[in-house]
Design a protein around this motif. Structure first.
Motif, short mmCIF file in Angstrom:
data_model
loop_
_atom_site.label_atom_id
_atom_site.label_comp_id
_atom_site.label_asym_id
_atom_site.label_seq_id
_atom_site.Cartn_x
_atom_site.Cartn_y
_atom_site.Cartn_z
N GLU A 18 -40.74 -18.52 36.58
CA GLU A 18 -41.00 -17.36 35.74
C GLU A 18 -39.68 -16.82 35.18
O GLU A 18 -38.62 -17.01 35.76
CB GLU A 18 -41.68 -16.24 36.54
CG GLU A 18 -43.08 -16.55 36.97
CD GLU A 18 -43.15 -17.41 38.22
OE1 GLU A 18 -44.22 -17.97 38.47
OE2 GLU A 18 -42.15 -17.54 38.93
N VAL A 19 -39.82 -16.12 34.06
CA VAL A 19 -38.68 -15.44 33.47
C VAL A 19 -39.00 -13.94 33.52
O VAL A 19 -40.05 -13.51 33.06
CB VAL A 19 -38.46 -15.89 32.01
CG1 VAL A 19 -37.30 -15.13 31.38
CG2 VAL A 19 -38.21 -17.40 31.95
N LEU A 20 -38.10 -13.18 34.14
CA LEU A 20 -38.28 -11.74 34.27
C LEU A 20 -37.25 -11.04 33.38
O LEU A 20 -36.10 -11.47 33.32
CB LEU A 20 -38.09 -11.30 35.72
CG LEU A 20 -38.97 -11.99 36.76
CD1 LEU A 20 -38.61 -11.52 38.16
CD2 LEU A 20 -40.44 -11.75 36.48
N GLY A 21 -37.69 -9.98 32.71
CA GLY A 21 -36.76 -9.25 31.85
C GLY A 21 -37.06 -7.76 31.88
O GLY A 21 -38.17 -7.34 32.22
N GLU A 22 -36.06 -6.96 31.53
CA GLU A 22 -36.25 -5.51 31.47
C GLU A 22 -35.21 -4.89 30.57
O GLU A 22 -34.10 -5.41 30.41
CB GLU A 22 -36.18 -4.87 32.85
CG GLU A 22 -34.80 -4.89 33.49
CD GLU A 22 -34.78 -4.21 34.84
OE1 GLU A 22 -35.43 -3.15 35.00
OE2 GLU A 22 -34.12 -4.74 35.74
N TRP A 23 -35.61 -3.77 29.97
CA TRP A 23 -34.68 -2.98 29.18
C TRP A 23 -33.87 -2.07 30.10
O TRP A 23 -34.42 -1.49 31.03
CB TRP A 23 -35.42 -2.13 28.15
CG TRP A 23 -35.96 -2.96 27.04
CD1 TRP A 23 -37.26 -3.35 26.83
CD2 TRP A 23 -35.20 -3.55 25.99
NE1 TRP A 23 -37.34 -4.13 25.72
CE2 TRP A 23 -36.09 -4.28 25.18
CE3 TRP A 23 -33.84 -3.55 25.66
CZ2 TRP A 23 -35.66 -4.98 24.06
CZ3 TRP A 23 -33.42 -4.25 24.54
CH2 TRP A 23 -34.33 -4.95 23.75
N LYS A 24 -32.58 -1.97 29.80
CA LYS A 24 -31.70 -1.05 30.50
C LYS A 24 -30.87 -0.33 29.45
O LYS A 24 -30.80 -0.77 28.29
CB LYS A 24 -30.79 -1.80 31.48
CG LYS A 24 -31.55 -2.39 32.66
CD LYS A 24 -30.59 -2.89 33.70
CE LYS A 24 -31.35 -3.31 34.95
NZ LYS A 24 -30.41 -3.60 36.04
N LYS A 25 -30.22 0.74 29.88
CA LYS A 25 -29.43 1.54 28.95
C LYS A 25 -28.12 1.93 29.62
O LYS A 25 -28.10 2.32 30.78
CB LYS A 25 -30.22 2.78 28.55
CG LYS A 25 -29.66 3.54 27.40
CD LYS A 25 -30.64 4.65 26.99
CE LYS A 25 -30.15 5.37 25.77
NZ LYS A 25 -31.07 6.45 25.37
N HIS A 26 -27.03 1.77 28.89
CA HIS A 26 -25.72 2.24 29.33
C HIS A 26 -25.22 3.21 28.27
O HIS A 26 -25.01 2.82 27.12
CB HIS A 26 -24.75 1.07 29.50
CG HIS A 26 -23.38 1.49 29.92
ND1 HIS A 26 -23.11 1.95 31.19
CD2 HIS A 26 -22.22 1.57 29.24
CE1 HIS A 26 -21.84 2.27 31.27
NE2 HIS A 26 -21.27 2.04 30.09
N LYS A 27 -25.07 4.45 28.69
CA LYS A 27 -24.76 5.54 27.76
C LYS A 27 -25.84 5.55 26.69
O LYS A 27 -27.00 5.74 27.00
CB LYS A 27 -23.34 5.42 27.24
CG LYS A 27 -22.31 5.55 28.36
CD LYS A 27 -20.91 5.56 27.87
CE LYS A 27 -19.98 5.67 29.08
NZ LYS A 27 -18.59 5.61 28.74
N SER A 28 -25.50 5.31 25.44
CA SER A 28 -26.54 5.35 24.39
C SER A 28 -26.99 3.96 23.96
O SER A 28 -27.80 3.83 23.04
CB SER A 28 -26.01 6.12 23.18
OG SER A 28 -24.91 5.43 22.61
#
Length: 150
Positions: A58-68
């Protein structure tokens, strides 16, 4: 790389995730059928652990944020110490070869999110190869979704 066929992709939303909300948390689980070539993308607040098998790919992915700035993290389980180095090497090569297809499927499958937030196409894609062998355990920047289409 295998060719992406949109008609072979099924997309399901879980939890309170919609086609356009939220960005964070928003997690992707991409599985496939070796027999039919079909791809299955599940987008939710968490990974679809009920669809994940550590012996599969499987391929797992997610959005993350650093500052803006948003960035997209992908996690690939090459091995968890259960394979020999030669088997892990083969899995690593397959992941590298098929990753552009997986990223294309994730981008296409969540195209309504990208249409709503076009700046996400400029987000860096950070790939995490997870392995018990240091040779294969690495983090790489694979550019942006926009750079994949040009």
């Amino acid at each position: 790389m295998s060719k992406f066929y949109p008609e072979k992709l099924s997309v399901k939303y879980r939890d309170d995730v919609t086609a356009t909300e939220p960005i964070i948390p928003r997690r992707y689980t991409l599985t496939h059928s070796d027999l039919t070539g079909e791809l299955f993308l599940i987008i939710g607040l968490d990974y679809a652990w009920d669809q994940v098998n550590p012996l599969r790919d499987e391929v797992l992915g997610e959005w993350k944020k650093h500052k803006s700035l948003f960035y997209f993290c992908v996690y690939l389980y090459v091995d968890q110490g259960q394979y020999s180095m030669s088997v892990s090497a083969k899995r690593y090569e397959i992941f590298r070869r098929e990753l552009p297809l997986a990223l294309t499927a994730m981008r296409y499958g969540d195209r309504f999110l990208f249409n709503t937030y076009p700046h996400l196409d400029q987000a860096f894609i950070i790939i995490n190869f997870i392995s018990a062998y240091p040779t294969f355990a690495r983090r790489e920047n694979w550019g942006t979704f926009q750079s994949m289409t040009t």
